[in-house]
Write a protein that holds these residues in place. Structure first.
Motif: not given
Length: 200
Positions: A50-59, A114-122, A175-179, A183-187
């Protein structure tokens, strides 16, 4: 809320801790339609994929994972490249305190970058807390799959929620998340970390 919160990127080494959060959802609820708790090694593979393309976040709270959120591809066809399905799971210790909403907002912010335009929650219905969360974050109902999942001895309806980020014009490739610039991600992570801690 008590303790110091932080939002950070997940790593494969988080698999066991995140699986501890996820396992009760598998065993005790229909929030996920997964039947069997996966091995930690398999779960680590999911994080990496997942993290190769999209954010995977930990709280975290005081350095201990208390929740996680991620996005993944909605459908396989190329026309769906700009769509993503979102998920968030929290430990009971932080549920109902607003932290999940901030974590979800951070995920959405990064996806937009990243340029994702449509979000879905199931959402397995009924789930008033998840329905409120999606509505509060600007998602709108997009339909119901009736009796589409069998778990714990009965059929469950699934509600879909959608949120539009982009317009009607032709999109650029995501844009893949890793790309994204580190600094933008950390901010971004720091902004939402501060937001959670201000709500204490």
């Amino acid at each position: 809320m008590k303790g110091q919160f932080a939002i950070r990127k997940a790593a494969v080494g988080d698999a066991a801790a995140l699986l501890d959060i996820y396992a009760p959802y598998i065993r005790d609820t229909a929030v996920t339609f997964e039947y069997t708790v996966p091995p930690a090694a398999e779960f680590a593979g999911r994080i990496a994929e997942t993290a190769a393309v999209y954010p995977y976040l930990v709280l975290e709270r005081d350095g201990v994972p208390q929740g996680y959120a991620y996005a993944h591809r909605l459908r396989e066809r190329a026309a769906f490249d700009w769509d993503a399905e979102l998920s968030v799971y929290l430990s009971p210790a932080v549920q109902g305190q607003g932290a999940g909403g901030v974590l979800y907002r951070c995920l959405i912010d990064l996806l937009e970058r990243q340029g994702v335009w449509r979000l879905y929650g199931c959402v397995t219905l009924p789930n008033a807390a998840s329905e409120r969360l999606h509505t509060a974050l600007g998602f709108v109902p997009a339909g119901v799959w009736h009796r589409s999942g069998w778990k714990h001895g009965r059929w469950h309806d699934v509600g879909w929620f959608e949120k539009m980020l982009g317009g009607a014009q032709a999109p650029q490739p995501i844009v893949p998340f890793g790309a994204l610039p580190p600094r933008e991600i950390e901010e971004c992570l720091q902004t939402y970390t501060e937001m959670i801690n201000m709500e204490e």
